[in-house]
Design a protein around this motif. Structure first.
Motif, mmCIF file in Angstrom:
data_model
loop_
_atom_site.group_PDB
_atom_site.id
_atom_site.type_symbol
_atom_site.label_atom_id
_atom_site.label_comp_id
_atom_site.label_asym_id
_atom_site.label_seq_id
_atom_site.Cartn_x
_atom_site.Cartn_y
_atom_site.Cartn_z
ATOM 1 N N PHE A 556 0.831 -1.206 0.000
ATOM 2 C CA PHE A 556 0.000 0.000 0.000
ATOM 3 C C PHE A 556 0.867 1.258 0.000
ATOM 4 N N ILE A 557 1.961 1.246 0.812
ATOM 5 C CA ILE A 557 2.867 2.400 0.819
ATOM 6 C C ILE A 557 3.450 2.610 -0.577
ATOM 7 N N GLU A 558 3.880 1.532 -1.213
ATOM 8 C CA GLU A 558 4.477 1.633 -2.542
ATOM 9 C C GLU A 558 3.484 2.197 -3.553
ATOM 10 N N GLU A 559 2.254 1.719 -3.457
ATOM 11 C CA GLU A 559 1.221 2.183 -4.380
ATOM 12 C C GLU A 559 0.884 3.653 -4.148
ATOM 13 N N MET A 560 0.744 4.051 -2.888
ATOM 14 C CA MET A 560 0.418 5.442 -2.575
ATOM 15 C C MET A 560 1.541 6.391 -2.988
ATOM 16 N N ILE A 561 2.795 5.968 -2.794
ATOM 17 C CA ILE A 561 3.917 6.812 -3.201
ATOM 18 C C ILE A 561 3.900 7.009 -4.712
ATOM 19 N N ASP A 562 3.555 5.950 -5.421
ATOM 20 C CA ASP A 562 3.441 6.060 -6.878
ATOM 21 C C ASP A 562 2.388 7.091 -7.257
ATOM 22 N N PHE A 563 1.220 7.048 -6.574
ATOM 23 C CA PHE A 563 0.148 8.009 -6.843
ATOM 24 C C PHE A 563 0.602 9.430 -6.514
ATOM 25 N N LEU A 564 1.242 9.597 -5.352
ATOM 26 C CA LEU A 564 1.674 10.930 -4.929
ATOM 27 C C LEU A 564 2.732 11.502 -5.868
ATOM 28 N N THR A 565 3.608 10.648 -6.344
ATOM 29 C CA THR A 565 4.675 11.117 -7.234
ATOM 30 C C THR A 565 4.104 11.708 -8.508
ATOM 31 N N TYR A 566 3.182 11.000 -9.104
ATOM 32 C CA TYR A 566 2.629 11.495 -10.364
ATOM 33 C C TYR A 566 1.630 12.631 -10.148
ATOM 34 N N THR A 567 1.133 12.749 -8.921
ATOM 35 C CA THR A 567 0.328 13.934 -8.597
ATOM 36 C C THR A 567 1.226 15.168 -8.538
ATOM 37 N N ASN A 607 9.512 3.034 -2.640
ATOM 38 C CA ASN A 607 9.206 2.791 -4.046
ATOM 39 C C ASN A 607 10.406 3.250 -4.870
ATOM 40 N N SER A 608 11.170 2.319 -5.386
ATOM 41 C CA SER A 608 12.427 2.646 -6.063
ATOM 42 C C SER A 608 12.211 3.467 -7.326
ATOM 43 N N VAL A 609 11.182 3.154 -8.112
ATOM 44 C CA VAL A 609 10.927 3.906 -9.342
ATOM 45 C C VAL A 609 10.472 5.319 -9.006
ATOM 46 N N SER A 610 9.626 5.470 -7.978
ATOM 47 C CA SER A 610 9.184 6.804 -7.578
ATOM 48 C C SER A 610 10.344 7.627 -7.037
ATOM 49 N N THR A 611 11.343 6.962 -6.434
ATOM 50 C CA THR A 611 12.526 7.694 -5.964
ATOM 51 C C THR A 611 13.274 8.297 -7.152
ATOM 52 N N ILE A 612 13.433 7.508 -8.228
ATOM 53 C CA ILE A 612 14.053 8.042 -9.446
ATOM 54 C C ILE A 612 13.241 9.223 -9.969
ATOM 55 N N SER A 613 11.916 9.072 -9.978
ATOM 56 C CA SER A 613 11.048 10.147 -10.475
ATOM 57 C C SER A 613 11.211 11.406 -9.624
ATOM 58 N N LEU A 614 11.264 11.248 -8.297
ATOM 59 C CA LEU A 614 11.427 12.402 -7.414
ATOM 60 C C LEU A 614 12.762 13.087 -7.673
ATOM 61 N N CYS A 615 13.820 12.309 -7.910
ATOM 62 C CA CYS A 615 15.124 12.906 -8.208
ATOM 63 C C CYS A 615 15.091 13.705 -9.504
ATOM 64 N N LEU A 616 14.377 13.197 -10.510
ATOM 65 C CA LEU A 616 14.294 13.917 -11.783
ATOM 66 C C LEU A 616 13.453 15.189 -11.635
ATOM 67 N N ILE A 617 12.363 15.115 -10.860
ATOM 68 C CA ILE A 617 11.505 16.293 -10.659
ATOM 69 C C ILE A 617 12.281 17.396 -9.940
ATOM 70 N N VAL A 742 15.354 -0.863 0.045
ATOM 71 C CA VAL A 742 15.325 -1.908 -0.994
ATOM 72 C C VAL A 742 15.333 -3.291 -0.366
ATOM 73 N N ILE A 743 16.138 -3.450 0.673
ATOM 74 C CA ILE A 743 16.195 -4.734 1.371
ATOM 75 C C ILE A 743 14.863 -5.033 2.057
#
Length: 807
Positions: A556-567, A607-617, A742-743
């Motif tokens: 759920f945390i991973e999914e919510m972070i994904d939603f928040l990132t793209y918001t 959320n590893s992919v959202s972390t990349i997205s946050l770094c790019l933003i 990640v671990i």
């Protein structure tokens, strides 16, 4: 001689009265006609002397002797006797005229007999009784115009009681004509009887003509028409302020509420009946009357207090001036104060300005008392009416309900003083919101909450914040307007209170967590409305803090972070927050953009992919470059590939145009950015997203970037400030934090997959056992059933987002 004549008349009347109990109807009728002849002869004899008042008085002297016989004749079984009785009464009324009204007990008994005969469906003397009634109406009209000793209050109350209890249509029409007559006479306080007769007038509007009896149908139409006309006359008369009082208005509003909230015994009747619609119009008008009159009384009280205050100020200034003239030398502040205290103590009336409450006029006190009682009883009932009829009526009458709603809300805001008054209104609003089943009802109640919170925010938040738990529980994210208003209320609660903001966001996340069909749109909608009233920085930080508490459901945390990132990245409403993350706008809640980024990263690392997205933003390209290599240690599943595809689409969005333009710059930042994008390209399979990103990278001409290049001031102006890594913001610490998450996520997914396999085996074994039992019970059945069950067992797969039971 005079006594001799009176005795002679009494003896003759007594002679006729002997026959009143005779068994023969003809003799009983002759008795009545004989009495009528005596009365008429007496009247004509005295009239010949041109003294009409004497004739009236003489006739009235003998009337008590005739009362019992006349009343008995009205109940006689023979119709001719009844007719003779009313004929006699007609002549008596004609002769006695206004004097007939002044004997109150006698008048009541005869008038009651007339009404009873008219109301009796089987009475054969009804037409004669109507003639007596018409003559009596003329007499009453003259008496009200010319005499002051006629008890109008008694008569009005008598008519009211008769009208309210009328059951026969003929009698209802008769009483309506009486009301019209009284209303037509000047200086009669008929409006005071409105609270009593209003329910019956409204009830008459629903009278439906019957098809079986044309005469009865005509009466019913006449009743409905006359009642509506009379209601219109009364309402027009109430527009004159001189005829209104707050007490009377309050009584009428109570009467209307009782009528509107009454349940129909016949459930087939709908609420479109004319009486309910007319009652709504009256309620609207009387709420407006009440609001105007209370405002005028309050304004008069305020002007009176201001006038008295000004008088006292002038008086004090005059005293100060006189005191200054007597003392020409300079004095110190202490001596002035002691002198004033001495003068103050010697004054007979030590109060320079008495308390304001001592000057409150009685009208204002009465008005306040009525309003205070209304908060407990009347106003909650009006809210019930608004909610009930908002879903029923349409067209013009819907606008009437909306006017009632707005008027009551305005009246409440103007008159609400004490915190205790909130409880009755809020309890009713909460009850109606809890029981409401339509969008229209919820919309009305939410408008109430919003307006009341705007006016009395601190008081309501302090005592009635429990309403927000119910509001959050009611959210279904299907009705856009309702969701926006609920979130607006939540924002109002949380705007100035950190504790309530965290509680609100926690409740919202719990609601989203309980939903099976949560998606990006729902989260974006919640964030957008909250950020309209609350600082966007606070909102995202609180979401991150609350999400970290869901360690038992990392999916759920991973999914919510994904939603928040793209918001954050894709929504145009959050441009201000993106500028803070890029360093083009100062942060408000934390000291710097580095601290803001670090606070978000504590949650985003799940959320590893959202972390990349946050770094790019945030233009933290160097950190993104180091993180992209760690995907060699992360299991790339379908969900992560979908997230990378969404990230590629996001890079092509208008909100990240600055990132694409930065690809043209010849800086070290560009090198890290291109390498990060190339890493994403290597992770993606050959698909549309792959070719889209590949085409974008190929647009950039690579140049040798061997020596590290510094960022120019032009780059800072257009793209933002670079992130400065220091003792408080170390690259190694951030990467170590990311590796730990990640671990944690790897262990979570391994345990989940293992548990899923165990559940799969249990379900498979369960289906096999069921199939074997079925075969043992019915050996003749074909084996196709077993084959299908085993196939179903092998095809059983638990959805990814399904909550797993504890091991």
């Amino acid at each position: 001689m005079r006594d001799k004549n009176e005795n002679e008349i009494k003896s003759k009347i007594q002679m006729f009265l002997v026959f009143s109990d005779n068994e023969t109807p003809a003799k009983r009728k002759s008795c009545l006609y004989g009495i009528a002849v005596i009365i008429i002869t007496l009247y004509q004899k005295v009239r010949s002397q041109n003294v009409e008042s004497i004739s009236t008085q003489k006739a009235m002297n003998y009337l008590p002797m005739l009362k019992e016989s006349l009343l008995k004749s009205f109940r006689d079984k023979d119709a001719k006797v009844q007719n003779a009785g009313f004929d006699t009464l007609f002549n008596i009324i004609k002769i006695c005229k206004e004097a007939f009204l002044f004997d109150e007990p006698l008048f009541k008994e005869f008038f009651d007999a007339i009404c009873t005969s008219i109301a009796d469906q089987l009475s054969e003397s009804k037409e004669w009784a109507k003639k007596c009634n018409e003559l009596l109406r003329d007499v009453v009209y003259v008496a009200c115009q010319n005499y002051n000793n006629f008890d109008l209050n008694m008569f009005i109350q008598f008519i009211t009681d008769k009208f309210v209890n009328a059951k026969n249509n003929d009698f209802v029409v008769t009483m309506l004509r009486w009301i019209e007559l009284i209303h037509s006479i000047n200086n009669i306080p008929i409006l005071n009887m409105m609270p009593d007769i209003l329910p019956r007038l409204l009830q008459n509007l629903n009278t439906k003509p019957t098809q079986s009896n044309k005469s009865e149908a005509g009466h019913q139409r006449d009743i409905s028409k006359k009642s509506q006309e009379q209601l219109m006359r009364f309402l027009n008369e109430f527009h004159n302020k001189d005829y209104r009082t707050l007490y009377l208005e309050n009584q009428i509003i109570d009467t209307l509420l009782a009528h509107l909230l009454r349940k129909n015994p016949d459930q087939s009747q709908n609420q479109h009946e004319l009486s309910k619609l007319e009652a709504l119009i009256w309620l609207r008008e009387f709420l407006i009357f009440f609001q105007k009159d209370f405002h005028e009384i309050a304004q008069e009280q305020e002007e009176s207090q201001q006038r008295k205050f000004n008088e006292m100020v002038l008086k004090q200034e005059k005293q100060d001036q006189e005191h200054a003239n007597q003392n020409h030398q300079l004095v110190t502040l202490e001596s002035m104060n002691s002198e004033f205290q001495q003068e103050f103590s010697q004054n007979e009336d030590p109060m320079i300005m008495p308390p304001i409450d001592d000057n409150v006029n009685l009208d204002y006190l009465d008005a306040k008392s009525i309003v205070e009682n209304n908060f407990e009883r009347q106003y909650p009932a009006i809210i019930k009416v608004i909610v009930k009829y908002a879903n029923i009526v349409k067209g013009d009458y819907l606008r009437v309900v909306e006017m009632i709603n707005s008027t009551l809300l305005s009246l409440l805001i103007q008159t609400m003083d004490s915190k205790d008054e909130f409880q009755y209104i809020f309890n009713e609003l909460k009850r109606q919101f809890r029981d409401s089943k339509t969008t229209k009802t919820k919309d009305i109640i939410l408008d109430w909450f919003i307006e009341l919170f705007k006016e009395f925010q601190e008081d309501i938040i302090e005592f009635y914040n429990d309403i927000f738990d119910e509001l959050i529980s009611s959210l279904n994210f299907q009705e856009q307007n309702i969701v926006n208003k609920v979130l607006e209320l939540l924002s109002m609660l949380s705007k100035s209170n950190e504790k309530y903001l965290r509680k609100t966001i926690k409740k919202l996340i719990e609601k989203i967590h309980s939903m099976g069909d949560r998606n990006q749109f729902i989260v974006g909608q919640v964030i957008q409305v909250l950020c309209q009233s609350i600082n966007d920085e606070r909102v995202f930080l609180e979401f991150g803090r609350v999400l970290r508490d869901y360690q038992n459901d990392l999916y759920f945390i991973e999914e919510m972070i994904d939603f928040l990132t793209y918001t954050i990245a894709g929504d145009q409403y959050h441009e201000s927050f993106r500028l803070k993350l890029r360093g083009k706008k100062p942060t408000e809640c934390l000291a710097s953009k580095e601290k803001l980024f670090n606070a978000l990263l504590k949650t985003w690392s799940y959320n590893s992919v959202s972390t990349i997205s946050l770094c790019l933003i945030t233009r933290n390209y160097e950190l993104a470059y180091y993180i992209i290599f760690r995907f060699t240690q992360i299991q790339i599943d379908k969900d992560k590939l979908v997230q990378f595809s969404k990230l590629v689409q996001l890079l092509e969005s208008p909100t990240l145009a600055y990132l694409r333009i930065e690809l043209m710059s010849n800086t070290l930042q560009q090198k890290y950015l291109i390498k990060t994008l190339q890493g994403i390209l290597m992770i993606l399979p050959i698909c549309k997203s792959f070719y889209c990103l590949k085409t974008r990278i190929e647009c950039v001409k690579f140049s040798k970037l061997d020596p590290p290049l510094k960022q120019s001031t032009i780059d800072q102006q257009f793209f933002g400030q670079p992130y400065e890594f220091n003792d408080q913001f170390k690259m190694d610490d951030i990467l170590r934090q990311f590796d730990q998450k990640v671990i944690i996520m790897k262990d979570f997914y391994e345990k989940r997959d293992k548990l899923r396999e165990e559940i799969f085996k249990l379900e498979k074994q369960k289906l096999k056992e069921q199939s074997l039992r079925a075969m043992q019970q019915n050996p003749q059945a074909p084996n196709d059933g077993l084959t299908k069950r085993i196939s179903a067992a092998y095809s059983y797969v638990i959805p990814v987002n399904q909550k797993l039971p504890p091991k």
